[in-house]
Design a protein around this motif. Structure first.
Motif, mmCIF file in Angstrom:
data_model
loop_
_atom_site.group_PDB
_atom_site.id
_atom_site.type_symbol
_atom_site.label_atom_id
_atom_site.label_comp_id
_atom_site.label_asym_id
_atom_site.label_seq_id
_atom_site.Cartn_x
_atom_site.Cartn_y
_atom_site.Cartn_z
ATOM 1 N N GLY A 15 5.348 -3.444 -0.473
ATOM 2 C CA GLY A 15 3.922 -2.670 -0.698
ATOM 3 C C GLY A 15 3.795 -1.847 -1.969
ATOM 4 N N ASP A 16 2.610 -0.951 -1.768
ATOM 5 C CA ASP A 16 2.313 -0.121 -2.935
ATOM 6 C C ASP A 16 3.424 0.680 -3.126
ATOM 7 N N VAL A 17 3.879 0.931 -4.587
ATOM 8 C CA VAL A 17 4.928 1.746 -4.716
ATOM 9 C C VAL A 17 4.483 3.015 -5.408
ATOM 10 N N HIS A 18 3.200 2.973 -6.029
ATOM 11 C CA HIS A 18 2.663 4.177 -6.563
ATOM 12 C C HIS A 18 3.716 4.959 -7.459
ATOM 13 N N GLY A 19 4.516 4.302 -8.484
ATOM 14 C CA GLY A 19 5.183 5.137 -9.346
ATOM 15 C C GLY A 19 6.682 5.370 -8.707
ATOM 16 N N GLY A 46 1.048 -4.687 -6.262
ATOM 17 C CA GLY A 46 0.186 -3.832 -6.960
ATOM 18 C C GLY A 46 0.235 -2.628 -6.284
ATOM 19 N N ASP A 47 -0.481 -1.785 -7.246
ATOM 20 C CA ASP A 47 -0.569 -0.285 -7.154
ATOM 21 C C ASP A 47 1.267 0.014 -7.470
ATOM 22 N N PHE A 48 1.609 -0.556 -8.298
ATOM 23 C CA PHE A 48 3.035 -0.690 -8.740
ATOM 24 C C PHE A 48 3.250 0.822 -9.635
ATOM 25 N N ASN A 92 -5.547 -1.312 -7.758
ATOM 26 C CA ASN A 92 -6.674 -0.653 -8.217
ATOM 27 C C ASN A 92 -6.084 0.646 -8.805
ATOM 28 N N HIS A 93 -4.797 1.086 -8.674
ATOM 29 C CA HIS A 93 -4.348 2.345 -9.461
ATOM 30 C C HIS A 93 -3.135 1.750 -10.295
ATOM 31 N N GLU A 94 -3.569 1.401 -11.447
ATOM 32 C CA GLU A 94 -2.735 0.975 -12.421
ATOM 33 C C GLU A 94 -2.883 1.376 -14.086
ATOM 34 N N GLY A 227 -1.460 -5.587 0.117
ATOM 35 C CA GLY A 227 -1.063 -4.196 0.182
ATOM 36 C C GLY A 227 -2.574 -3.441 0.356
ATOM 37 N N HIS A 228 -2.352 -2.274 -0.518
ATOM 38 C CA HIS A 228 -3.855 -1.781 -0.750
ATOM 39 C C HIS A 228 -4.056 -0.719 0.677
ATOM 40 N N ILE A 229 -4.216 -1.221 1.773
ATOM 41 C CA ILE A 229 -4.558 -0.576 3.146
ATOM 42 C C ILE A 229 -3.457 0.381 3.348
ATOM 43 N N HIS A 230 -2.377 0.388 2.860
ATOM 44 C CA HIS A 230 -1.163 1.183 3.076
ATOM 45 C C HIS A 230 -0.823 1.159 4.811
ATOM 46 N N TYR A 231 -0.847 0.208 5.388
ATOM 47 C CA TYR A 231 -0.535 -0.067 6.590
ATOM 48 C C TYR A 231 0.205 -1.495 6.828
HETATM 49 ZN ZN LIG Z 1 -2.090 1.975 -2.752
#
Ligand SMILES: [Zn+2]
Length: 277
Positions: A15-19, A46-48, A92-94, A227-231
Motif C-alpha cells: 500500500g501507500d509508502v509515503h517515502g 502509488g503514494d510511493f 496523488n502525493h508524488e 491504495g489511497h484510502i489507507h484501509y
Molecule cells: Zn496515501
C-alpha cells in the motif's frame, strides 16, 4: 515454511509508502524470512513518494505538514538497496516534477521502476496494467500541463488521470493484474464507508470512482490492487462468465502487516493469496 514447486514464484503488493522505504523493506523482509520464501518482485499502488531531494518534495501536492522527504535519498545515493525489483504507479502525493518527465515509465534507480501514467508491463510472465493518479470530475476532460510548467502551476494539476489515460488503458487486453491508486467504485459495502472515511484521511463521502470500475469490468484482471484510502479491504466480483476478480485495497505502510499482501503464482498462471495474518 511454505510448500512450493520449483516453478512457483512469489510477489508482494504494498500500500501507500509515503517515502518510508526502509519500513517497506523491513516489513517485506520479515515475511520473506517468516515464510521461508524469496520474493520475485514487489508491486506498489502509488503514494510511493520517491523524493530525491527537497526540490522534488516541493513538486508534491500535499499540505505542508505531510511534506516529508522520507528515506528515498539513501536509496538514490546507493547507501541502501532494494532487495527486489519494485514497480510502482503514481498516487496523488508524488514528486511529479521528477516523475512526470517519464509519462511512459522509467527505471529511476536500480531495482525501482516507475510504471508511468498508464502502461502494460510483462513482469515474470504476468501482464500488469498500471494507472497512475486519482479521479477528479472537473479535470477528467482536461490535458495535464507539460512537466516543465510544474514550477508555475499548482502541483495539483498533475495528480489526476484523464480520459486519454482511461482510453489507453482500455486498449490493454489480457491483464492479469490491474494496479490502481484510487479504488474502483461499488467495491465497499455502504455500511462501512463511514468507518473508512472516519478512519482515513477525508476524501469526501464516496469511495472509489466509476472509471477505475470500468477498467475492472472491461479488462477482467485476475487481481486488482489499490491504495489511497489507507484501509485494508477485500472483496471479489464474479463476472457473467463465472470469472472471479479479486480486489485488494491495501492500508498504508504505517499500519504494518495491513499494508501488504503476498501472492504465490503457480506454473499455470494462477495467482493465490498467501495468508500473512
Ligand atoms: Zn496515501
Amino acid at each position: 515454511m511454505l510448500q512450493s514447486t520449483t516453478n512457483d514464484f512469489y510477489f508482494a503488493a504494498v500500500g501507500d509508502v509515503h517515502g518510508q522505504m526502509q519500513n517497506m523493506v523491513k516489513l517485506l523482509s520479515k515475511w520473506e524470512s517468516r515464510l521461508g520464501i524469496k520474493l520475485a518482485f514487489v508491486l506498489q499502488v502509488g503514494d510511493f513518494e520517491p523524493h530525491r531531494h527537497e526540490a522534488d518534495l516541493s513538486t508534491m501536492s500535499a499540505p505542508t505538514k505531510y511534506k516529508k522527504l522520507g528515506d528515498f535519498p539513501d536509496y538514490y545515493s546507493e547507501k541502501k538497496f532494494f532487495p527486489w525489483p519494485i514497480y510502482f504507479i503514481g498516487g496523488n502525493h508524488e514528486p511529479y516534477g521528477f516523475l512526470e518527465q517519464f509519462p511512459k515509465g522509467q527505471k529511476i534507480i536500480n531495482n525501482c521502476y516507475y510504471l508511468g501514467r498508464v502502461s502494460s508491463n510483462i513482469i515474470k510472465g504476468l501482464n500488469v496494467v498500471g494507472l497512475s493518479g486519482i479521479y477528479q470530475k472537473d479535470k477528467f476532460h482536461s490535458l495535464r500541463p507539460h512537466f516543465l510548467e510544474i514550477y508555475t502551476k499548482s502541483n495539483k494539476e498533475y495528480i489526476y488521470f484523464n480520459e486519454d489515460d482511461i482510453a489507453q488503458a482500455i486498449d490493454y487486453k489480457n491483464a492479469d493484474i490491474l494496479l490502481l491508486h484510487d479504488c474502483p467504485s461499488e467495491i465497499v459495502n455502504p455500511s462501512i464507508i463511514a468507518e473508512i472515511i472516519g478512519f482515513s484521511i477525508k476524501y469526501g463521502d464516496e469511495i472509489g470512482n466509476e472509471f477505475a470500475r470500468m477498467l475492472v469490468d472491461l479488462l477482467l484482471p485476475k487481481v486488482v490492487l489499490c491504495g489511497h484510502i489507507h484501509y485494508k479491504h477485500y472483496t471479489h466480483i464474479v463476472t457473467s462468465d463465472n470469472r472471479k476478480i479479486e480486489i485488494y485495497c491495501l492500508a498504508d505502510i504505517n499500519k504494518g502487516d495491513a499494508a501488504i499482501e503476498l501472492f504465490r503464482v503457480t506454473p499455470d498462471g494462477e495467482i493465490q493469496k498467501v495468508l500473512v495474518d
